[in-house]
Design a protein around this motif. Structure first.
Motif, short mmCIF file in Angstrom:
data_model
loop_
_atom_site.label_atom_id
_atom_site.label_comp_id
_atom_site.label_asym_id
_atom_site.label_seq_id
_atom_site.Cartn_x
_atom_site.Cartn_y
_atom_site.Cartn_z
N ARG A 19 0.82 -1.21 0.00
CA ARG A 19 0.00 0.00 0.00
C ARG A 19 0.86 1.27 0.00
O ARG A 19 0.34 2.36 0.11
CB ARG A 19 -0.92 0.01 1.23
N GLU A 93 -4.44 -5.42 -5.07
CA GLU A 93 -5.82 -5.31 -4.62
C GLU A 93 -6.45 -6.68 -4.41
O GLU A 93 -7.30 -6.85 -3.54
CB GLU A 93 -6.64 -4.51 -5.64
N GLY A 97 -6.64 -6.16 -0.87
CA GLY A 97 -7.84 -5.33 -0.95
C GLY A 97 -7.50 -3.96 -1.50
O GLY A 97 -6.35 -3.52 -1.49
N GLY A 98 -8.53 -3.27 -1.97
CA GLY A 98 -8.34 -1.96 -2.56
C GLY A 98 -8.72 -0.85 -1.60
O GLY A 98 -9.09 -1.08 -0.45
N ALA A 99 -8.64 0.39 -2.11
CA ALA A 99 -9.00 1.55 -1.32
C ALA A 99 -10.52 1.61 -1.16
O ALA A 99 -11.27 1.09 -1.97
CB ALA A 99 -8.49 2.82 -1.99
N GLY A 103 -13.27 -2.16 -0.25
CA GLY A 103 -12.11 -2.59 -1.03
C GLY A 103 -11.70 -4.03 -0.79
O GLY A 103 -11.05 -4.64 -1.64
N CYS A 104 -12.09 -4.59 0.36
CA CYS A 104 -11.71 -5.97 0.68
C CYS A 104 -12.81 -6.98 0.40
O CYS A 104 -12.69 -8.16 0.75
CB CYS A 104 -11.28 -6.07 2.15
N LYS A 108 -14.96 -6.98 -5.13
CA LYS A 108 -13.87 -6.10 -5.55
C LYS A 108 -12.61 -6.89 -5.87
O LYS A 108 -11.88 -6.59 -6.81
CB LYS A 108 -13.59 -5.07 -4.45
N ARG A 109 -12.34 -7.91 -5.06
CA ARG A 109 -11.14 -8.72 -5.31
C ARG A 109 -11.28 -9.49 -6.63
O ARG A 109 -10.30 -9.63 -7.37
CB ARG A 109 -10.93 -9.71 -4.15
N HIS A 187 -13.46 7.43 -6.00
CA HIS A 187 -12.08 6.97 -6.08
C HIS A 187 -11.08 8.14 -6.16
O HIS A 187 -9.88 7.90 -6.22
CB HIS A 187 -11.89 6.08 -7.30
#
Length: 278
Positions: A19, A93, A97-99, A103-104, A108-109, A187
Motif C-alpha cells: 500500500r 488489490e 484489498g483496494g481503497a 475494497g476488501c 472487488k477482489r 475513487h
C-alpha cells in the motif's frame, strides 16, 4: 518472539509495502499508460471519421503510431512497463484489498483479478512489440474472429459466444451508467482539486466513460450476432467496431463523437493517475 508473531509482523510489513509508495507509483504509471493508448486510439478513430482510415484504431494501431515517432522504442518500453505497473497494482488489490470501505469485499477482489489478468496480457503484448518479437497482440479484429471461430466449434459453442457477447453488452451498459452517475468520484481525492478542475474531470469522466461503454456494448452486440448467425466474421474487434459507427444512418458524425469520447477517456485516465486513491 514466537513464529506466529513473526509471521503476523511479516505480513503487516508486506501489506504496508503493497500500500506504499511503490504500489502508488505503479498505479500512476499504469493509469497514465492506459491514457496514452486510449488517447491515440481516439485520435486514430477521428482520422477515420474525417476520411483518413489508413491506420487501425486499436491497440495495434496505437503501438505502430508510437513506433514511428522519435524515441518511439523508448516510449514503447515505458508504456509496457507502465502497464506492468497496472497489473501489479491490481494484483495487490486481489491480495490485500483496494481503497475504500468495500475494497476488501469478494466482489472487488474478483474484479481486480480480472483486471490483473487483462492488463498482464496487454503489458505482455506491448513489451513483445517493443522487443520486436511480436505485433502488439495482432489485429484486434483478427483476434476476435479467430477466438469466435474456435469457440463456435465447441459443444454449445453458439450459446457460449452468445453468452459472452451478452456479458460484454452488460459490461458496456455498466461502464456507461457508472460514468454518467459519476461513480468514479469516490475513487478521487476531490479535496485536492479546485472546483474548475473537478468540472473538467467530470467532463472527461462522463463523456469518456459513456463513449467507452458504447464501444463495449456495440462489440458485444456483434458477438451475439456472430453466435446467432453462426458466422465468426460477424465478430468485430475495436477497429471494426469503431468503423461500424460510420456506417450507421448518422454517418461519420457518430464515429467522430465516439472517437472524441475515447480521447476524453484518455485524458480522464491522466486525471486518475494524478488524483486516484490507491
Amino acid at each position: 518472539m514466537d513464529t506466529s508473531a513473526l509471521a503476523r509482523n511479516g505480513r503487516i510489513e508486506v501489506e504496508r509495502a503493497a500500500r506504499g509508495s511503490v504500489t502508488k507509483g505503479a498505479a500512476k504509471a499504469g493509469l497514465a499508460a492506459r491514457g496514452v493508448i486510449y488517447l491515440l486510439v481516439g485520435l486514430l478513430a477521428l482520422q477515420i471519421a474525417f476520411g483518413d482510415g489508413r491506420q487501425q484504431a486499436d491497440r495495434q494501431g496505437a503501438l505502430e503510431e508510437i513506433s514511428h515517432k522519435p524515441f518511439g522504442a523508448v516510449l514503447l518500453w515505458a508504456l509496457g512497463i507502465g502497464l506492468v505497473g497496472m497489473a501489479l497494482w491490481r494484483l495487490s488489490e486481489v491480495v490485500f484489498g483496494g481503497a475504500g470501505a468495500d475494497g476488501c469485499s469478494a466482489k472487488k477482489r474478483l474484479l481486480a483479478l480480472g483486471r490483473c489478468a487483462f492488463y498482464s496480457f496487454v503489458a505482455y503484448s506491448v513489451l513483445a512489440f517493443a522487443a520486436g518479437s511480436g505485433s502488439g497482440g495482432g489485429s484486434g479484429d483478427e483476434q476476435s474472429r479467430d477466438v469466435t471461430a474456435r469457440a463456435l466449434e465447441l459443444p454449445a459453442g453458439q450459446w457460449i459466444v452468445g453468452a459472452g457477447g451478452a456479458g460484454i453488452i452488460v459490461a458496456g451498459v455498466w461502464i456507461g451508467a457508472r460514468a454518467v452517475m459519476r461513480s468514479y468520484r469516490k475513487h478521487l481525492r476531490l479535496g485536492e482539486m479546485s472546483p474548475r478542475m473537478r468540472r473538467l474531470v467530470d467532463i472527461t469522466g462522463v463523456g469518456g466513460g459513456a463513449a467507452r461503454g458504447v464501444v463495449f456494448a456495440a462489440a458485444g452486440a456483434f458477438a451475439v450476432r456472430a453466435a446467432v448467425e453462426y458466422q465468426p466474421d460477424e465478430a468485430k474487434g475495436l477497429d471494426d467496431t469503431l468503423r461500424s459507427f460510420a456506417g450507421t444512418p448518422v454517418g461519420p458524425g457518430l464515429l467522430a463523437c465516439v472517437a472524441a469520447g475515447l480521447v476524453l477517456f484518455g485524458l480522464f485516465s491522466f486525471a486518475m493517475a494524478r488524483w486516484r486513491k490507491v
